[in-house]
Design a protein around this motif. Structure first.
Motif, PDB file in Angstrom:
ATOM      1  N   ALA A 132      24.169 -25.953  -9.973  1.00 39.62           N
ATOM      2  CA  ALA A 132      22.857 -25.942  -9.322  1.00 39.62           C
ATOM      3  C   ALA A 132      22.033 -27.175  -9.699  1.00 39.62           C
ATOM      4  O   ALA A 132      21.257 -27.682  -8.880  1.00 39.62           O
ATOM      5  N   LEU A 133      22.217 -27.670 -10.912  1.00 40.67           N
ATOM      6  CA  LEU A 133      21.399 -28.786 -11.394  1.00 40.67           C
ATOM      7  C   LEU A 133      21.901 -30.167 -10.983  1.00 40.67           C
ATOM      8  O   LEU A 133      21.144 -31.135 -11.013  1.00 40.67           O
ATOM      9  N   ARG A 134      23.161 -30.292 -10.630  1.00 46.68           N
ATOM     10  CA  ARG A 134      23.730 -31.613 -10.320  1.00 46.68           C
ATOM     11  C   ARG A 134      22.885 -32.366  -9.294  1.00 46.68           C
ATOM     12  O   ARG A 134      22.592 -31.856  -8.223  1.00 46.68           O
ATOM     13  N   GLY A 135      22.506 -33.586  -9.658  1.00 41.09           N
ATOM     14  CA  GLY A 135      21.745 -34.437  -8.757  1.00 41.09           C
ATOM     15  C   GLY A 135      20.245 -34.168  -8.744  1.00 41.09           C
ATOM     16  O   GLY A 135      19.501 -34.866  -8.058  1.00 41.09           O
ATOM     17  N   ALA A 136      19.770 -33.197  -9.507  1.00 41.72           N
ATOM     18  CA  ALA A 136      18.337 -32.870  -9.527  1.00 41.72           C
ATOM     19  C   ALA A 136      17.555 -33.938 -10.284  1.00 41.72           C
ATOM     20  O   ALA A 136      18.057 -34.557 -11.222  1.00 41.72           O
ATOM     21  N   ALA A 137      16.308 -34.145  -9.871  1.00 39.40           N
ATOM     22  CA  ALA A 137      15.411 -35.087 -10.545  1.00 39.40           C
ATOM     23  C   ALA A 137      14.275 -34.280 -11.192  1.00 39.40           C
ATOM     24  O   ALA A 137      14.116 -33.081 -10.936  1.00 39.40           O
TER      25      ALA A 137
END
Length: 161
Positions: free
Chosen positions: A130-135
Motif C-alpha cells: 500500500a505504501l509503495r510510491g507514496a509521498a
C-alpha cells in the motif's frame, strides 16, 4: 536474461551468509564428528547420539540448501543509493499516523529479514504494498484481516551513504 529476484538489504544478505557459514563451518562438522564417534560405538539402532546426530545433520543440510537457494535468488539493494528520496521505496524508514494520530515507524526490508517487533516489515507485506510510491502527506488504505485502515505518510528517510 534472468529476472530480478526479491530485494534484500546488504545487511540482510550478510546475515544470511553468516548463518550459512556458521552452519557449514561450525555446526555441521561438530555433528559429523559426534555421528562418527557414535557410529564406532556399536549398535546404531539404540544409540541416541547417533540417531540424534543423523537427524540434526539432515536438518542442517536442509537449511543449508534453503539458504543457498535464497541467496542465489535474492537481489541486493542498497537503500542508501535510493535516488528518489521523497517517495516510499525499498529500504525507506516511514513514519505513519492513523486517524487517531497514533504514530508508527516502519522500515521496509526484504521478506527474509522482516521482524515486526523491531519495526522491519517485508517487501511483500500488505502495508508495504500500500505504501509503495507514496509521498509525504499521502493517505494510503491498507486492507488487513481486521478490516481497512487508513495511514498518512508523515516522514520518509533513507540511510546515508
Amino acid at each position: 536474461m534472468k529476472p530480478a529476484g526479491p530485494p534484500i538489504t546488504p545487511a540482510g544478505m550478510a546475515a544470511l551468509r553468516a548463518r550459512y557459514d556458521h552452519l557449514l563451518g561450525k555446526e555441521r562438522p561438530e555433528i559429523v564428528e559426534i555421528v562418527s564417534w557414535a557410529a564406532g560405538n556399536g549398535d546404531r539402532s539404540e544409540n541416541g547420539d547417533y540417531l540424534y546426530g543423523r537427524k540434526r545433520m539432515r536438518e542442517i543440510d536442509r537449511e543449508l540448501a534453503h539458504l543457498a537457494r535464497r541467496m542465489k535468488a535474492l537481489r541486493v539493494v542498497d537503500p542508501a543509493r535510493q535516488e528518489e528520496r521523497g517517495k516510499v521505496f525499498f529500504g525507506a524508514t516511514v513514519e505513519l499516523a492513523d486517524e487517531d494520530d497514533e504514530r508508527m515507524t516502519v522500515t521496509i526490508v526484504g521478506d527474509d529479514e522482516q521482524d515486526a517487533s523491531a519495526g522491519r516489515i517485508g517487501w511483500s507485506a500488505p502495508l508495504t504494498r500500500a505504501l509503495r510510491g507514496a509521498a509525504i502527506g499521502d493517505l494510503r488504505t491498507v486492507r488487513l484481516p481486521s478490516g481497512a485502515k487508513e495511514w498518512e505518510v508523515v516522514s520518509i528517510e533513507y540511510p546515508r551513504i
